[in-house]
Design a protein around this motif. Sequence first.
Motif, PDB file in Angstrom:
ATOM      1  N   GLY A  24     -33.654 -24.671  91.333  1.00  0.00           N
ATOM      2  CA  GLY A  24     -34.514 -24.277  90.229  1.00  0.00           C
ATOM      3  C   GLY A  24     -35.102 -22.890  90.298  1.00  0.00           C
ATOM      4  N   HIS A  25     -34.935 -22.177  91.440  1.00  0.00           N
ATOM      5  CA  HIS A  25     -35.603 -20.880  91.503  1.00  0.00           C
ATOM      6  C   HIS A  25     -35.006 -20.019  92.605  1.00  0.00           C
ATOM      7  CE1 HIS A  25     -39.092 -18.390  90.302  1.00  0.00           C
ATOM      8  NE2 HIS A  25     -39.001 -17.925  91.528  1.00  0.00           N
ATOM      9  N   GLY A  72     -34.499 -18.473  84.183  1.00  0.00           N
ATOM     10  CA  GLY A  72     -35.874 -18.853  83.892  1.00  0.00           C
ATOM     11  C   GLY A  72     -36.771 -17.645  84.045  1.00  0.00           C
ATOM     12  N   TYR A  92     -36.040 -21.834  80.967  1.00  0.00           N
ATOM     13  CA  TYR A  92     -37.415 -22.241  81.259  1.00  0.00           C
ATOM     14  C   TYR A  92     -38.290 -21.008  81.358  1.00  0.00           C
ATOM     15  CZ  TYR A  92     -37.266 -21.371  86.427  1.00  0.00           C
ATOM     16  OH  TYR A  92     -37.182 -20.809  87.683  1.00  0.00           O
ATOM     17  N   THR A 104     -41.967 -19.999  83.270  1.00  0.00           N
ATOM     18  CA  THR A 104     -43.164 -20.271  84.067  1.00  0.00           C
ATOM     19  C   THR A 104     -44.322 -19.590  83.338  1.00  0.00           C
ATOM     20  OG1 THR A 104     -41.715 -19.961  85.983  1.00  0.00           O
ATOM     21  CG2 THR A 104     -44.072 -20.237  86.402  1.00  0.00           C
ATOM     22  N   ASP A 153     -42.408 -24.672  82.461  1.00  0.00           N
ATOM     23  CA  ASP A 153     -42.504 -24.686  83.928  1.00  0.00           C
ATOM     24  C   ASP A 153     -43.960 -24.525  84.328  1.00  0.00           C
ATOM     25  OD1 ASP A 153     -42.141 -24.476  86.671  1.00  0.00           O
ATOM     26  OD2 ASP A 153     -41.445 -22.391  86.584  1.00  0.00           O
ATOM     27  N   SER A 200     -40.751 -25.621  88.782  1.00  0.00           N
ATOM     28  CA  SER A 200     -39.463 -25.091  89.243  1.00  0.00           C
ATOM     29  C   SER A 200     -39.438 -24.772  90.727  1.00  0.00           C
ATOM     30  CB  SER A 200     -39.098 -23.825  88.451  1.00  0.00           C
ATOM     31  OG  SER A 200     -39.975 -22.757  88.778  1.00  0.00           O
ATOM     32  N   GLY A 222     -36.033 -26.447  94.577  1.00  0.00           N
ATOM     33  CA  GLY A 222     -36.508 -25.200  93.976  1.00  0.00           C
ATOM     34  C   GLY A 222     -36.827 -24.200  95.064  1.00  0.00           C
ATOM     35  N   VAL A 282     -32.896 -32.543  87.196  1.00  0.00           N
ATOM     36  CA  VAL A 282     -33.177 -31.363  86.374  1.00  0.00           C
ATOM     37  C   VAL A 282     -32.218 -31.288  85.194  1.00  0.00           C
ATOM     38  CG1 VAL A 282     -31.756 -29.715  87.689  1.00  0.00           C
ATOM     39  CG2 VAL A 282     -33.782 -28.912  86.446  1.00  0.00           C
TER      40      VAL A 282
END
Length: 419
Positions: free
Chosen positions: A52-53, A158, A182, A184, A227, A250, A360, A405
């Motif tokens: 995720g990151h 993201g 996404y 944040t 997020d 995330s 993540g 996810v």
Amino acid sequence: MRPTTALLSLVLLATVSCTHGSNLQRTPVTPSSTDLAERSRALAKRIIIADGHIDVPDRLNEKLGPDGEPTEDISQRTAGGEFDYPRAVEGGLDVAFMSIYVPADLQEKAGASKALADSLIDMVEKLARGSPEKFALARSVEEARRNSQEGKVSFAMGIENGSALEDKLENVGYFHQRGVRYITLTHNRDNLISDTSFNTGKHTWNGLSPFGRQVVAEMNRVGILVDVSHLSDDAIRQAVELSQVPVIASHSSCRHFTPGFERNISDELIRAVAAKGGVVMIAFGSGFITQAANAYEAEVRKAVQAFARERGVSRNHPEAQAFMESYMREHPPIYARVEDVADHIDHVVKLVGIDHVGFGSDFDGAGPTLPTGLKDVSQYPNLIRVLLERGYSEADIEKIASGNVFRVWQQAEAHASSR
């Protein structure tokens, strides 16, 4: 996380299938370590792993050559960083959510946040175009799965810090068109959208701003996931309540293991995220994972802040960075272990079930704070091995690695298309 010196950023700012229920006792497996290592590597190749990151864009943006192009070629094995194509293949990584990171200090310069976000998106697109046999963009779960079948590593995107939206609601749709899936809502300072977990003083909005509430609704409308990593507790509660689709964190770990570290997510909020169908994606940085590492980073932060005050320089000044490096040579870092990261996954599963946890990492953001056994994208099999040892089934691990996810991503897509 990130920036110029990844640890400096972290230090200065903060610094099991559906049958796995909260009371289920798993039966550890006892084959040889060699058998488990081989099985974990094979499983990592067979299932889709989505992280995720990953902070590749910021990493490359910090090292541009005179021609304005990155000096590292991530399609080949690189000497630095934690991500490149060969290591991604070794680790079984299929989908990397590339972080379009916008530093908070740009919030004070009109147009600067959006401009940087656009330039980093341009970079990701160019990376994919430059090695089409290795990389491809993924704007949907369907594209991500297809890319994996074709043997390509997907770049999803993201935005980290909703300040990239500036003060214009229409930029939500704009960034969706650019491939962002996404956002944040904030980073290490309160912004026009939300309060941050890093603000230890009085918050600006007591959660989300009125504009932030509009942003959440618009993200739902166009199909961008909300997020909640980096948000204050009140902002997380409000985002979860307002969002009509599941939210993600995330790159956040469990505050249960780091009491008082608000950047990690509390048990109460893990339950709230899960109750709406969302996913907590565990960050790997050692300061997120163990109290000892978190306390060490707090000590470094305190020492660097005192040095910076004494010299009258900023905490990001080269003198302060040099002091930090010297301090860390005299006070060696404390690292978490891959087993400690698995403890966070266990904790989420015990609280809310197997459907609400993912990976993540914060690779290329957490930098030298990464745990032993999880130093780069080649090492996901080490974490998978620990999960197998603890009795997680292959179906469980597939959910953690990507299934969860992907589910919320598809729900966001479906909600947007139904409107």
